[in-house]
Write a protein that holds these residues in place. Structure first.
Motif, PDB file in Angstrom:
ATOM      1  N   SER A  68       0.809  -1.004   0.088  1.00 58.23           N
ATOM      2  CA  SER A  68      -0.127  -0.086  -0.008  1.00 58.23           C
ATOM      3  C   SER A  68       0.920   1.234   0.036  1.00 58.23           C
ATOM      4  N   LEU A  69       0.435   2.172  -0.572  1.00 59.76           N
ATOM      5  CA  LEU A  69       1.196   3.565  -0.633  1.00 59.76           C
ATOM      6  C   LEU A  69       0.157   4.438   0.109  1.00 59.76           C
ATOM      7  N   LEU A  70       1.092   5.042   1.329  1.00 59.97           N
ATOM      8  CA  LEU A  70       0.394   6.031   2.347  1.00 59.97           C
ATOM      9  C   LEU A  70       0.995   7.409   1.804  1.00 59.97           C
ATOM     10  N   CYS A  71       0.255   8.424   1.246  1.00 61.68           N
ATOM     11  CA  CYS A  71       0.963   9.674   0.562  1.00 61.68           C
ATOM     12  C   CYS A  71       0.308  10.951   1.470  1.00 61.68           C
ATOM     13  N   HIS A  72       1.286  11.590   2.049  1.00 60.87           N
ATOM     14  CA  HIS A  72       0.836  12.525   2.983  1.00 60.87           C
ATOM     15  C   HIS A  72       1.273  13.976   2.117  1.00 60.87           C
ATOM     16  N   SER A  73       0.301  14.880   2.066  1.00 61.23           N
ATOM     17  CA  SER A  73       0.449  16.380   1.543  1.00 61.23           C
ATOM     18  C   SER A  73       0.926  16.348   0.158  1.00 61.23           C
ATOM     19  N   TYR A  74       2.117  16.913  -0.099  1.00 61.74           N
ATOM     20  CA  TYR A  74       2.565  16.929  -1.353  1.00 61.74           C
ATOM     21  C   TYR A  74       2.862  15.758  -1.932  1.00 61.74           C
ATOM     22  N   GLY A  75       3.060  14.640  -0.963  1.00 58.83           N
ATOM     23  CA  GLY A  75       3.510  13.314  -1.441  1.00 58.83           C
ATOM     24  C   GLY A  75       2.392  12.650  -2.266  1.00 58.83           C
ATOM     25  N   SER A  76       1.146  13.400  -2.146  1.00 59.77           N
ATOM     26  CA  SER A  76      -0.008  12.645  -2.743  1.00 59.77           C
ATOM     27  C   SER A  76       0.330  13.220  -4.244  1.00 59.77           C
ATOM     28  N   VAL A  77       0.824  14.257  -4.495  1.00 62.05           N
ATOM     29  CA  VAL A  77       1.083  14.417  -5.857  1.00 62.05           C
ATOM     30  C   VAL A  77       2.078  13.348  -6.786  1.00 62.05           C
ATOM     31  N   VAL A  78       2.898  13.020  -5.799  1.00 57.52           N
ATOM     32  CA  VAL A  78       4.220  12.192  -6.189  1.00 57.52           C
ATOM     33  C   VAL A  78       3.113  10.817  -6.599  1.00 57.52           C
ATOM     34  N   CYS A  79       2.430  10.366  -5.525  1.00 54.62           N
ATOM     35  CA  CYS A  79       1.816   8.870  -5.516  1.00 54.62           C
ATOM     36  C   CYS A  79       1.110   9.086  -6.689  1.00 54.62           C
ATOM     37  N   ALA A  80       0.296  10.001  -7.230  1.00 56.59           N
ATOM     38  CA  ALA A  80      -0.731  10.192  -8.316  1.00 56.59           C
ATOM     39  C   ALA A  80      -0.048   9.903  -9.721  1.00 56.59           C
ATOM     40  N   GLY A  81       1.113  10.697  -9.595  1.00 57.37           N
ATOM     41  CA  GLY A  81       1.950  10.593 -10.844  1.00 57.37           C
ATOM     42  C   GLY A  81       2.577   9.187 -11.075  1.00 57.37           C
ATOM     43  N   ALA A  82       3.009   8.508  -9.995  1.00 61.93           N
ATOM     44  CA  ALA A  82       3.246   7.339 -10.281  1.00 61.93           C
ATOM     45  C   ALA A  82       2.198   6.445 -10.744  1.00 61.93           C
ATOM     46  N   ALA A  83       1.135   6.584 -10.165  1.00 59.28           N
ATOM     47  CA  ALA A  83      -0.007   5.424 -10.566  1.00 59.28           C
ATOM     48  C   ALA A  83      -0.596   5.803 -11.897  1.00 59.28           C
ATOM     49  N   ALA A  84      -0.425   7.015 -12.224  1.00 55.31           N
ATOM     50  CA  ALA A  84      -1.016   7.490 -13.659  1.00 55.31           C
ATOM     51  C   ALA A  84      -0.144   7.010 -14.573  1.00 55.31           C
TER      52      ALA A  84
ATOM     53  N   ALA B  69     -10.411  10.281  -9.152  1.00 55.91           N
ATOM     54  CA  ALA B  69      -9.554   8.914  -9.033  1.00 55.91           C
ATOM     55  C   ALA B  69      -9.473   8.396 -10.015  1.00 55.91           C
ATOM     56  N   ALA B  70     -10.606   8.184 -11.086  1.00 59.32           N
ATOM     57  CA  ALA B  70     -10.687   7.316 -12.282  1.00 59.32           C
ATOM     58  C   ALA B  70      -9.574   7.431 -12.962  1.00 59.32           C
ATOM     59  N   ASP B  71      -9.127   8.914 -13.091  1.00 57.37           N
ATOM     60  CA  ASP B  71      -8.101   9.311 -14.030  1.00 57.37           C
ATOM     61  C   ASP B  71      -6.711   8.867 -13.785  1.00 57.37           C
ATOM     62  N   LEU B  72      -6.577   8.070 -12.608  1.00 58.40           N
ATOM     63  CA  LEU B  72      -5.235   7.661 -12.429  1.00 58.40           C
ATOM     64  C   LEU B  72      -5.144   6.350 -13.118  1.00 58.40           C
ATOM     65  N   HIS B  73      -6.116   5.712 -13.452  1.00 52.81           N
ATOM     66  CA  HIS B  73      -5.792   4.331 -14.389  1.00 52.81           C
ATOM     67  C   HIS B  73      -5.363   3.419 -13.356  1.00 52.81           C
TER      68      HIS B  73
END
Length: 317
Positions: A193-209, A232-236
């Motif tokens: 699991s990825l737990l993504c805090h604050s700006y880390g959310s942008v990092v995780c979303a980029g990795a997931a997309a 959320a669906a845009d993260l594919h």
């Protein structure tokens, strides 16, 4: 009066963060503290994991000595603590702000693995709070789990031009994606699991997309300014997407929008805890921006349940 003061404080802080995007903070240039290049680890597997930990501790020892000679006593002390025999670093780089991946628990044998991705102002010189959160999560999860504090990118300053643009996240996302893929060579059966805090959310979303995919079971955004995605669906991704925000988190007052400004994109779009985004919203209690992994908190309880795969036990906002 206390409620009004709290709202005023959060609003002023949010305004300061937004202003930093267009009004750079002037500060004296600080020369870099010297440190050796990272240890040559090769391809890390379960069999070579102990060697990797030892090599990274040795690198931290060398970095501490260099920092001490340079006169950076606080950095040297932090590095010496990182070189202790009890510490387990899957990755370590003492140069600049620092890059690390510290492991809590038995990574090779764990049934579940949580990778923590930090937000702004996280570095070797401000590492304690990040590590304490990882320790608290691991204590909550118990044995048969591993938690990794992944400081694998140069985080932006909370008040800096970088904090409301995607630049740092775009640089970090491939490194996070590669790191997660490498975990399969150490432990192929664990639920990640990825737990993504604050700006880390942008990092995780980029990795997931990324079209190549990211093999994780859950992605949780907390204290998030947005992810750069409208939905959320845009993260594919096939991962379950979660979002939570504490009642006293000032990030709620940061505008959840995305606009072009001076040749760059400012902001990260839809609020992840809103219905428009479409995440599973978990209860995060009444804590502030730095309280999500605080022992005994509602948010820590729910994040542990997410990592454990106990979706039906997660309480909702």
């Amino acid at each position: 009066m206390r409620i009004r003061a709290g709202r005023l404080r959060r609003t002023l802080l949010a305004a300061g963060v937004a202003a930093a995007v267009v009004i750079p903070v002037s500060a004296a240039a600080r020369p870099g503290i010297p440190a050796p290049a990272p240890a040559e680890l090769g391809h890390v597997t379960a069999r070579t994991l102990t060697h990797a930990y030892a090599a990274n501790r040795a690198n931290a020892t060398a970095a501490a000595a260099m920092a001490e000679r340079y006169g950076a006593r606080s950095r040297a002390a932090e590095l010496r603590s990182m070189a202790a025999r009890s510490r387990q670093f899957l990755a370590f780089d003492g140069r600049g702000a620092g890059r690390t991946a510290e492991v809590f628990g038995d990574l090779a044998a764990a049934d579940r693995v949580a990778v923590l991705v930090p937000g702004s102002d996280t570095s070797l010189d401000a590492y304690g709070r990040f590590r304490n959160g990882a320790l608290a999560l691991h204590a909550e999860l118990g044995p048969r789990t591993a938690v990794i504090a992944w400081l694998g990118y140069e985080t932006p300053g909370t008040v800096s031009p970088a904090v409301l643009t995607t630049g740092r996240a775009e640089q970090a996302a491939p490194a996070l994606r590669s790191f997660v893929a490498g975990l399969r060579d150490i432990n192929a059966h664990a639920r990640v699991s990825l737990l993504c805090h604050s700006y880390g959310s942008v990092v995780c979303a980029g990795a997931a997309a990324d079209p190549r995919g990211l093999r994780v079971a859950d992605i949780a955004f907390y204290g998030s300014p947005g992810t750069g995605a409208d939905k959320a669906a845009d993260l594919h991704t096939t991962a379950r997407i979660w979002a939570g925000r504490g009642a006293d988190d000032w990030i709620a007052d940061v505008p959840h929008t995305s606009v072009g400004l001076f040749g760059t994109t400012v902001g990260f779009g839809t609020d992840p805890v809103s219905g428009d985004f479409g995440a599973r919203v978990f209860a995060a209690g009444d804590g502030g921006h730095s309280d999500y992994l605080k022992p005994g908190s509602v948010s820590l309880d729910n994040l542990a349940r997410i990592v454990s795969g106990d979706a039906s036990e997660v309480t909702h906002a």
